[in-house]
Design an enzyme around this catalytic site. Structure first.
Site: not given
Length: 571
Positions: A195, A429, A500
């Site tokens: 974050h 992924e 992405c």
């Protein structure tokens, strides 16, 4: 303390996660309260009032965080609001109050013990839940300080620009940073997808994480320091003339970002789609107001976190229609539910798993049992497309499945999409997909590389573990090799391959990805302009030179240095 003696130049290295230059005196984060006071049991007659201290302190902390959330925007606002909710969570408050009432534990100690129990549970779950443990630890520190009447721990508010230094920052602290005063952030912990990194990117604050040699004894408050968020360095005692020159160049870079208007293309006019990652209608509307050319990743699971049962096809269609309304006739890539592991959903029930990151998550949930979960979602997407077309729009809607690992899974997903007239794709992924990308592209029309998870699985390192930040750096040569192989397969088959993950938001790495043959980059909307401005300064051939250079790297730091050198040499 402030050092008054001349400082010999020293360079402390870490992982650069937000590019930019900051030059200012260092300021260390205020530490948490260490002394929680006496441990003597609270007398019976005083226990109720002691328990009320916890409730009152938690309410003050929650209100303070809520006010800051209202003044912030984007991810910062969401993080602050979520932390405010944790401060008011009844679970830990009830547990803490019970410790006071039953055992006479003083309020500060009861708060610490109760929240520690919840933190331990979250850390065992790993992934995003482990990051919530960081939030809870922050809440504990703030509530305890309030109970004891001590200053709130966290970020000091400097009267002049400063470079903030810390072991780590709670998301609530990062979200409240003022870019006019905090011109750089350096932490000993953290990672590229934390974050802290994401919010600093939104705020445009140069940021370096995972600097193991950083400490209050190595850098004192008041020392002039130079942060280079692209190189991943903190320099103490830098030559002032050199530092001022870098600051001036940084000002010019920021002006280029402010004036960039898109669309995404290289200096020689080669197009590269720059798209936004979103999670709901409000985020879509904010992103649509930027230079983003569309949506490269709509995380549908985040719209369903607070529901106890699977939304109906009609309800889902309304959610998707919000996104299509915001972007009208532009490209929108929707990811089907990536539930499981660190994103549990109540209606996608799974038994407890020993290793959820390697368990039943993403496309594995419907394809190994609850197929209606997937077909209902695809029906909802198809309905939203029909509605948009009925209103005179022509959205370019693509749909991709997460956590695909086998060609059979790709084939089945492709068939389900085409039955509904939807363009199918898959996320890359799992390294198995990158290694056999050509085989997968026989059955789907595009691929999108999720560099966060691809790095995690390629390097066998939890991307939320701050101690493993160097392993989860997308500049790791093995990860770059997997990306290059996937992009090459796309070029050979004539099918688009995008990125992405957070790697797409790194302007330098974006040049490398374009050089590898990646056709689109999707990122936080706030990162579109910095990436677009950087791409506008280089040609496709320069990008190819940088991509070729990183293939010789043996470390992530070397890959970054080789890319920067290749672009500079070719300019």
């Amino acid at each position: 303390m402030t050092s008054d003696t001349p400082i010999q130049e020293r360079v402390i290295r870490g992982t650069g996660v937000v590019p930019g230059i900051g030059y200012a005196p260092a300021a260390w984060k205020r530490e948490r309260v260490q002394d929680l006071g006496p441990t003597d049991p609270v007398p019976e007659e005083s226990r109720e009032s002691e328990a009320e201290k916890i409730v009152a302190a938690a309410e003050v902390v929650g209100e303070r965080l809520e006010q800051r959330a209202g003044a912030a925007t984007g991810v910062a606002s969401e993080v602050l609001a979520a932390t405010a909710s944790l401060a008011r969570d009844r679970g830990w408050r009830r547990a803490a109050a019970n410790l006071v009432r039953k055992d006479g534990v003083p309020a500060a100690h009861a708060t610490s013990r109760a929240i520690a129990t919840f933190i331990e549970r979250f850390e065992k779950l790993g992934g995003l839940m482990a990051e919530r443990a960081t939030d809870l630890r922050d809440v504990s520190d703030r509530v305890i300080a309030q109970i004891l009447g001590e200053p709130e721990p966290g970020v000091p508010v400097p009267s002049a620009p400063a470079v903030l230094l810390a072991d780590d920052l709670a998301p609530a602290d990062t979200a409240g940073l003022d870019p006019e005063l905090i011109v750089g952030l350096v932490t000993t912990l953290g990672g590229p997808t934390s974050h802290t990194a994401i919010i600093c990117r939104q705020l445009g604050i140069p940021c370096v994480v995972a600097t193991s040699e950083l400490s209050p004894s190595a850098v004192h408050t008041g020392d002039l320091v130079l942060v280079d968020g692209e190189a991943g360095t903190l320099t103490v005692g830098a030559d002032e003339a050199v530092a001022r020159g870098l600051v001036e160049a940084e000002a010019a870079r920021r002006e280029a970002i402010r004036s960039w208007r898109g669309p995404g293309r290289t200096a020689d006019g080669e197009p590269i789609q720059l798209l936004a990652n979103i999670q709901d209608g409000a985020g879509a509307r904010r992103a649509a107001a930027t230079q983003a050319e569309g949506v490269g990743l709509f995380r549908t699971e985040l719209a369903f976190f607070h529901t106890d049962s699977e939304p109906s096809v009609e309800d889902q269609s309304e959610i998707y229609s919000e996104i299509l309304d915001a972007f009208s006739d532009r490209k929108v890539v929707i990811r089907t539910l990536d539930a499981g592991s660190d994103k549990p959903l109540k209606f996608a029930s799974m038994e407890d798993e020993e290793n959820p990151a390697l368990g039943v998550r993403g496309v594995r949930i419907p394809l190994t049992g609850n197929i209606k979960l997937l077909t209902n979602q695809l029906d909802g997407i198809a309905a939203s497309i029909r509605k948009a077309r009925g209103e005179g729009h022509s959205p370019a809607v693509w749909v991709m499945a997460p956590m695909v690992a086998t060609v059979d899974e790709a084939r089945r997903f492709g068939d389900l999409c085409r039955e509904r007239g939807i363009i199918p794709g898959i996320m890359v992924e799992v390294p198995a997909v990158a290694l056999k990308a050509r085989a997968f592209l026989k059955y789907v029309d595009f691929m999108s590389i999720g560099t966060n998870d691809l790095t995690q699985y390629a390097m066998a390192a939890d991307r939320m573990a701050p101690q493993l930040a160097t392993l989860t750096d997308p500049w790791q040569p093995a990860v770059l090799t997997l990306v290059a192989q996937t992009a090459a397969a796309g070029q050979e088959t004539g099918k688009p391959v995008g990125v992405c993950g957070e790697a797409a938001a790194d302007p330098l790495l974006a040049c490398v990805l374009v050089g590898m043959g990646v056709t689109s980059l999707s990122m936080a909307a706030s990162a579109v302009a910095p990436v677009g401005a950087r791409l506008a300064t280089v040609t496709r051939e320069q990008c190819r030179a940088a991509a070729a250079a990183v293939m010789d790297a043996e470390t992530a730091a070397e890959a970054k240095e080789l890319a920067a050198a290749a672009l500079k040499a070719a300019s």
